[in-house]
Design an enzyme around this catalytic site. Structure first.
Site, PDB file in Angstrom:
ATOM      1  N   ALA A   1       0.410  -0.939   5.901  1.00 22.37           N
ATOM      2  CA  ALA A   1      -0.364  -0.566   7.091  1.00 22.37           C
ATOM      3  C   ALA A   1      -1.056  -1.770   7.710  1.00 22.37           C
ATOM      4  O   ALA A   1      -1.341  -1.780   8.900  1.00 22.37           O
ATOM      5  CB  ALA A   1      -1.409   0.483   6.700  1.00 22.37           C
ATOM      6  N   LYS A   2      -1.364  -2.763   6.909  1.00 16.99           N
ATOM      7  CA  LYS A   2      -2.080  -3.967   7.360  1.00 16.99           C
ATOM      8  C   LYS A   2      -3.299  -3.607   8.200  1.00 16.99           C
ATOM      9  O   LYS A   2      -3.606  -4.291   9.166  1.00 16.99           O
ATOM     10  CB  LYS A   2      -1.133  -4.911   8.107  1.00 16.99           C
ATOM     11  CG  LYS A   2       0.049  -5.394   7.253  1.00 16.99           C
ATOM     12  CD  LYS A   2       0.846  -6.496   7.912  1.00 16.99           C
ATOM     13  CE  LYS A   2       1.965  -7.028   7.034  1.00 16.99           C
ATOM     14  NZ  LYS A   2       3.111  -6.129   6.870  1.00 16.99           N
ATOM     15  N   ARG A   3      -3.993  -2.541   7.809  1.00 17.12           N
ATOM     16  CA  ARG A   3      -5.176  -2.127   8.546  1.00 17.12           C
ATOM     17  C   ARG A   3      -6.331  -3.071   8.284  1.00 17.12           C
ATOM     18  O   ARG A   3      -6.401  -3.711   7.222  1.00 17.12           O
ATOM     19  CB  ARG A   3      -5.577  -0.703   8.153  1.00 17.12           C
ATOM     20  CG  ARG A   3      -4.526   0.365   8.492  1.00 17.12           C
ATOM     21  CD  ARG A   3      -4.297   0.458   9.993  1.00 17.12           C
ATOM     22  NE  ARG A   3      -3.491   1.613  10.352  1.00 17.12           N
ATOM     23  CZ  ARG A   3      -2.184   1.590  10.619  1.00 17.12           C
ATOM     24  NH1 ARG A   3      -1.509   0.456  10.553  1.00 17.12           N
ATOM     25  NH2 ARG A   3      -1.552   2.694  10.957  1.00 17.12           N
TER      26      ARG A   3
END
Lengths: 307, 307
Positions: A111-113
């Site tokens: 997700a690389k949030r």
């Protein structure tokens, strides 16, 4: 499920004799046309709507999961490939995560949030925690771990770490990415010595101290690109006890030898991801068999190079 | 819609005499109980399911949008607040974006996405571009702009910039965030001089050169936290022609005086966001009236401080 994530991952790697994680990056213009045809809504249509697209990528991922399950420890669904299809895309993602879990695979939501405060809490709730104030089916995507972007600093990452502690989940924090542009920011030299990535490496070690499991590894891991193989050994020294997730294998150019420095002497402590070189190994009706063979080949290559 | 985003934003600011952007950060434990009660599924339930939660936050956002529309130029839906509710949450986000557009407001998707290559292309397609291979209703969220995380460097941001050029959309790139932890990474001094954020500022100027509109501003803007008011003037000098999006007003502590340095002599070139201080100004049935009043007060404060 409240067991330490790094221990669960270590057990999966040993159980499968595999340090492979398959990236699920389904793209409408790359998946086999036999699947697309099944979901094409009408004669003469050049494309499909969101629901049909989502159904097609879900079917493709299901085939890949079943095919690679014997050879891999984990899968890594790429959120970006599901979001363009709106609500049906998110439903396909959810089904994909569940199917992988049912196949006995660990699921790392790529997700690389990254955000702060309440927003970081909410992203964590969506992927590895529990939304507040809800009843019923609370485990949204059922991911075991997720990737996070650390640009915000400690208070951006802490909400995720709290959920890792509370629910036995894991994180992989971006330390050095596998793209050419990574050097523009991540490799900048700091006046106090070292690079931006080096500083991030130190932060990841600190963030993970309280979540070290019996394996000796922490549930707070690091993303370290495999494409700059000369740097991997340095990061390994800087981050003892930190699980590495290494993208860049296969289509992006890294080989088993390039990533060998990421593993400890038992061949543990790192998971190597590949997507295109496995999921698109074949592009016709036999795509699953081709993916199975590519995943098994990668498993053997990595296992032999690290043992 | 293929008009330059910075020109559209400038026209909206002049048309409304407002540099206000309301952050739509709906949280189940903060929205008025009168709304929650309407969507509570059954007697005696302590919480609600995903669909009810999504319906409640959508209704809340609809009330806020209608209330603040006369006083603000844009709204900024926070993706993190919708994602925990799965497919119904994404549907609520989509409806919220459309409702805001119908109310004549610009929509900035606060997604803070960041990735590389095909994944960056896919995120861009989801929010400001068009997914490949689809027919029919292609404008997923209908956002006019989105926030992006630049940790990956140029090749991570370029796919988004291409869609800005192709579809008249905009970006706000994180340069300096408003949280205390921002200093841990973003404020690090580089051996070549300046900080990480300063370097990012230079990159944003470069990325936006080809998208400068008649307003003199580029569609590639920057997020600059309002909480460190002493730094805003410096960023303004480093980034002439770059639209600023300034979080941190209101609940996070910044005042109209703190952000004055972000504006040019015409009071243009910056949009100031506030969320909690407006959307939760009231917490009962009159929440919309309270939000309308808070938004109008913020509009007047900013307009007077910058003119």
């Amino acid at each position: 499920m409240s067991e330490n994530f790094a221990d669960r991952l270590t057990a999966a790697i040993i159980g499968k004799s595999s340090q492979v994680c398959v990236g699920l990056d389904p793209r409408l213009d790359s998946i086999p046309s036999v699947i697309l045809e099944e979901h094409r809504p009408a004669e003469g249509a050049n494309g499909c709507g969101r629901s049909e697209a989502a159904a097609a990528i879900e079917q493709f991922c299901a085939g890949i999961i079943e095919a690679v399950a014997p050879s891999v420890a984990a899968v890594k669904p790429q959120l970006a490939c599901f979001e363009p299809y709106g609500p049906p895309g998110i439903r396909a993602l959810r089904h994909t995560c569940r199917r992988a879990a049912e196949a006995g695979l660990l699921v790392i939501a790529d997700a690389k949030r990254g955000d702060i405060g309440i927003s970081a809490e909410s992203y964590s709730a969506a992927f590895i925690g529990r939304p507040r104030g809800l009843e019923g089916d609370l485990d949204n995507f059922g991911a075991d771990a997720m990737t996070v972007n650390p640009l915000f600093g400690s208070d951006g990452v802490e909400p995720f770490i709290r959920d890792c502690a509370g629910y036995g989940k894991g994180l992989f924090v971006l330390v050095r990415t596998s793209n050419p542009g990574a050097s523009e920011l991540q490799a900048l030299e700091l006046s106090g010595g070292g690079t931006v990535s080096d500083r991030l490496a130190g932060m990841v070690v600190d963030w993970g101290r309280d979540l070290v499991g019996e394996s000796g590894y922490s549930s707070i891991g690091a993303v370290v690109g495999a494409t700059d193989s000369s740097a991997i050994g340095g990061f390994r020294e800087m981050m003892p006890g930190v699980f590495f997730l290494l993208p860049g294998y296969g289509a992006q150019g890294a080989s088993a030898g390039d990533v060998a420095a990421a593993f400890d002497s038992d061949g543990l402590g790192a998971l190597v991801t590949a997507s295109r070189s496995i999921i698109y190994a074949g592009n016709d009706a036999s795509y699953a068999e081709a993916a199975a063979a590519a995943a098994e080949r990668m498993r053997v290559e990595l296992w032999e190079a690290s043992h």
